[in-house]
Write an enzyme that holds these catalytic residues in place. Structure first.
Site, short mmCIF file in Angstrom:
data_model
loop_
_atom_site.label_atom_id
_atom_site.label_comp_id
_atom_site.label_asym_id
_atom_site.label_seq_id
_atom_site.Cartn_x
_atom_site.Cartn_y
_atom_site.Cartn_z
CE LYS A 238 26.82 -17.44 -16.26
NZ LYS A 238 26.61 -16.01 -16.07
NE ARG A 312 27.81 -10.92 -6.41
CZ ARG A 312 27.10 -10.10 -7.10
NH1 ARG A 312 26.31 -9.10 -6.55
NH2 ARG A 312 27.06 -10.13 -8.50
N1 BES Z 1 30.71 -15.26 -14.14
C1 BES Z 1 29.88 -14.31 -14.34
C2 BES Z 1 30.16 -13.24 -14.72
C3 BES Z 1 30.53 -13.00 -16.17
C4 BES Z 1 29.85 -12.52 -17.45
C5 BES Z 1 31.90 -13.34 -16.30
C6 BES Z 1 30.60 -12.53 -18.50
C7 BES Z 1 32.47 -13.16 -17.78
C8 BES Z 1 31.63 -12.84 -18.62
C9 BES Z 1 28.89 -14.17 -12.88
O1 BES Z 1 29.11 -15.49 -12.06
C10 BES Z 1 27.55 -13.85 -13.35
O2 BES Z 1 26.78 -14.60 -13.51
N2 BES Z 1 27.19 -12.70 -12.87
C11 BES Z 1 25.87 -12.03 -13.16
C12 BES Z 1 25.53 -11.51 -11.66
C13 BES Z 1 24.16 -11.45 -11.80
C14 BES Z 1 23.08 -12.51 -11.78
C15 BES Z 1 23.71 -10.47 -10.52
C16 BES Z 1 25.84 -10.86 -14.01
O3 BES Z 1 26.88 -10.03 -13.99
O4 BES Z 1 25.22 -10.87 -14.97
ZN ZN Z 2 27.35 -16.69 -12.50
#
Ligand code: BES
Ligand code: ZN
Ligand code: ZN
Length: 461
Positions: A238, A312
């Site tokens: 990230k 997931r």
């Molecule tokens: N923990 C994050 C989702 C999240 C985003 C929680 C903002 C709280 C605030 C999750 O694990 C994630 O990184 N999701 C990605 C998935 C993508 C890489 C397919 C997302 O939603 O961008």
């Molecule tokens: Zn994530």
């Protein structure tokens, strides 16, 4: 701190009014002095036709925070104006809102702000108000415990510390607990969970908390909560700006823990199991990689498209565990799962997805009672195609967007036709600044009240 009023003199009275002419606008406050010399803070509820239990919670919290600003030390809350709408829930709603409004988040520095505020609740002619109050304070206390856990920095809440903290309190409260470590998780074949868990030197734990409130039935609801103590994204790392808040990526875990503790603490007649896969998503020699193919506990294979879609993966195995090992007959999973749900619904409303409309109907009623908002996402057949992989049974990212829907449907693939609800609280679990008056900056304790009422409502059928 919060008691039923029995005629004590207090400095202030807190009252409420619906909109009429130029008075009573939503969350407007004014101060009055009665002819007897009683000081009164009046909070406006807005238009009577638009009243909701959420508004009641906001108004109580608004009044208390205004009084706190005036350095007031005690007040009696008179909810008579809202009684017609809240009915038997009046004391519960008022007490919860008051408790949440008085919350002071944990800090890790010397000066702590210490303000003592005594709230008395006028009970009207309600029978056994003390019982309502005790239950409400138990539930609100668990919302606040959830907030504290979610706010805690990742170095102070590793999967191991989270497991110890939760298991210890749950045991004290008379619940059955089990914490599975690396070798047990391996033996169960939970390879999707392990792929994420092994990305960190802080080993994964599977936290299981059982509440057996009704021995007369074999019905058991599983509450499965995402317990990622920090989400760096793994090798699909990230950007630094969005990494700090990812210590709150275990808000689903905190929610199921809070709910099951509140069920036990109030003696609900229901059987529930909280299943929490706890792990960190980090970079190490053993981290999983994009392109990896994982054999999940269910036997279904998963192609990893993105290591940041870790929630997931751990939930898939946790759902299989809940069904095959805990005998779950219904499933709710709750997770800070996708950024997409924040884009779609913001910070006040969480996303919901279901295989069973009736079950989801009960959840909506529970949410209303709990002062939360959930909105259904569509599950048309074309969305499922987006998580098909050319080389495995499934892939963990969508080939065509719709991240919140496809993430939910991915978990649904592991529910073995049990009635199932998926809740995506990525937007509602954390809010800076607070969106509602009863919230504090940071963690909100999202999900605790709704899951608690959902389980109770199922038991009442
Ligand atoms: N923990 C994050 C989702 C999240 C985003 C929680 C903002 C709280 C605030 C999750 O694990 C994630 O990184 N999701 C990605 C998935 C993508 C890489 C397919 C997302 O939603 O961008
Ligand atoms: Zn994530
Ligand atoms: Zn995550």
């Amino acid at each position: 701190m919060i008691e039923i009023w029995n005629g004590q003199q207090t400095e202030w009275k807190l009252e409420f009014e619906f909109e009429q002419q130029d008075k009573g606008g939503q969350m407007e406050t004014r101060c009055e002095k009665t002819t007897q010399g009683q000081l009164v803070m009046v909070v406006g509820l807005g238009c009577e036709q638009e009243f909701t239990p959420l508004l009641a919670r906001r108004a109580v919290a608004k009044g208390i925070s205004e009084l706190k600003k005036l350095s007031v030390k005690s007040a009696v809350v008179e909810p008579a104006a809202m009684q017609a709408y809240l009915g038997a829930d009046t004391i519960s709603v008022v007490a919860q809102a008051a408790r949440l409004a008085l919350f002071q988040p944990e800090k890790w520095k010397k000066e702590q702000d210490e303000k003592i505020f005594q709230v008395y609740i006028s009970a009207g002619d309600k029978k056994d108000p003390a019982r309502d109050l005790a239950q409400a304070l138990k539930l609100a206390g668990m919302v606040l415990e959830a907030r504290n856990l979610v706010n805690r920095p990742a170095n102070m809440l590793t999967p191991e510390i989270m497991a110890q903290t939760m298991a210890e309190s749950a045991k004290k409260a008379g619940l059955e607990t089990e914490v599975l470590g690396l070798s047990q998780i391996k033996a169960l074949g939970m390879n999707a969970f392990l792929a994420v868990g092994c990305s960190s030197g802080n080993e994964p734990k599977l936290i299981v908390i059982r509440y057996n409130g009704n021995p007369e039935t074999s019905e058991r609801i599983a509450l499965v909560g995402k317990g990622i103590c920090c989400d760096t994204g793994g090798y699909c790392i990230k950007p630094s700006g969005s990494m700090g808040g990812m210590r709150g990526d275990m808000a689903g875990a905190a929610a199921v823990y809070g709910a099951i503790m509140a069920l036990a603490g109030t003696g609900a007649k229901v059987n529930a199991t909280a299943v929490i896969p706890a792990a960190e998503n980090r970079i190490s020699r053993d981290s999983f990689l994009p392109g990896d193919v994982l054999v999940s506990m269910s036997g279904k294979t998963i192609e990893v498209g993105n290591t940041d879609a870790e929630g997931r993966l751990i939930l898939a195995d946790a759902v299989t565990y809940a069904i095959r090992k805990e005998g779950a007959t219904r499933i709710v999973d709750i997770a800070t799962l996708t950024g997409g749900v924040v884009a779609a619904l913001g910070y006040t409303t969480a996303g919901m997805l279901t295989s069973d409309e009736e079950f989801a109907g009960v959840l909506q009623k529970a949410a209303q009672k709990g002062g939360e908002q959930y909105w259904p996402l569509p599950v048309f057949p074309e969305y499922k195609k987006m998580i098909q992989s050319p080389v495995a049974d499934l892939q963990n990212v969508s080939s065509d967007g719709c991240s919140s829907i496809t993430a939910g449907l991915f978990i649904g693939e592991f529910t073995e036709k049990k009635p199932w609800i998926h809740l995506d609280i990525a937007g509602t679990a954390w809010t800076v600044p607070p969106k509602w008056e009863f919230q504090s900056s940071g963690a909100t304790g999202a999900g605790v009240t709704t899951l608690y009422h959902l389980c109770r409502m199922l038991a009442e059928d």
